[in-house]
Design an enzyme around this catalytic site. Structure first.
Site, PDB file in Angstrom:
ATOM      1  N   PHE A  16       0.309  -0.931  -0.349  1.00  0.00           N
ATOM      2  CA  PHE A  16      -0.172  -0.611   0.163  1.00  0.00           C
ATOM      3  C   PHE A  16       0.977   1.610  -0.253  1.00  0.00           C
ATOM      4  CE2 PHE A  16      -3.186  -2.996   1.070  1.00  0.00           C
ATOM      5  CZ  PHE A  16      -4.224  -2.703   0.005  1.00  0.00           C
ATOM      6  N   GLU A  17       1.937   1.025   0.329  1.00  0.00           N
ATOM      7  CA  GLU A  17       2.767   2.537   0.374  1.00  0.00           C
ATOM      8  C   GLU A  17       3.915   2.795  -0.716  1.00  0.00           C
ATOM      9  OE1 GLU A  17       2.682   4.172   2.461  1.00  0.00           O
ATOM     10  OE2 GLU A  17       1.691   3.863   4.135  1.00  0.00           O
TER      11      GLU A  17
END
Length: 153
Positions: A16-17
């Site tokens: 997700f990052e």
């Protein structure tokens, strides 16, 4: 010995990052670099124009992650398994330790870490810059899924 984020938690965070080696404005309009870092280890904020190497991004991630692990361990009074702990670290990494500390999610976890209502408490945090984000909806669902996924020994 305090808990550490497990491999599933690190994979979730990395998914997700994403990793960007040049500073960028995140959806919340904060300068960000590497694996979603808004500050360096000494507290200095990321600035427009900052660049880092992949090695530095990975080092920064590990160092900052440890801060979030320690913060989650300090705030959570309930006994957690490694998936629960890792899901909460991912959440805190994204919303900040202050946001986590003020959250209904933390209150529910401390009251009863098996409470099924915890899933909804993750999903209460899906806005970036005041706007509902499909990416945050996916992330919160993934964090809740990890939280409720039993650890296989």
């Amino acid at each position: 010995m305090s808990m550490r984020t497990n491999n599933a938690g690190i994979q979730l965070l990395h998914h997700f990052e994403n990793c960007r080696l040049t500073a960028y404005l995140c959806p919340a309009r904060v300068w960000t670099i590497g694996w979603g870092n808004t500050r360096y280890e000494d507290g200095t904020p990321v600035r427009q124009g900052d660049t880092i190497t992949q090695q530095r991004a990975d080092q920064l991630f590990s160092n900052i992650l440890r801060t979030f692990e320690q913060g989650v361990a300090r705030l959570v009074r309930a006994q957690l398994n490694s998936n629960q702990f890792s899901a909460l670290v991912s959440f805190a990494y994204n919303v900040g330790l202050g946001g986590f500390q003020r959250s209904q999610l933390l209150k529910r976890v401390n009251a009863n870490p098996s409470d099924p209502a915890i899933r909804q408490k993750f999903l209460n945090w899906t806005k970036a810059g005041g706007i509902r984000s499909n990416g945050l909806i996916r992330r919160r669902n993934a964090e809740a899924d990890l939280y409720f996924n039993p650890v296989i020994r």
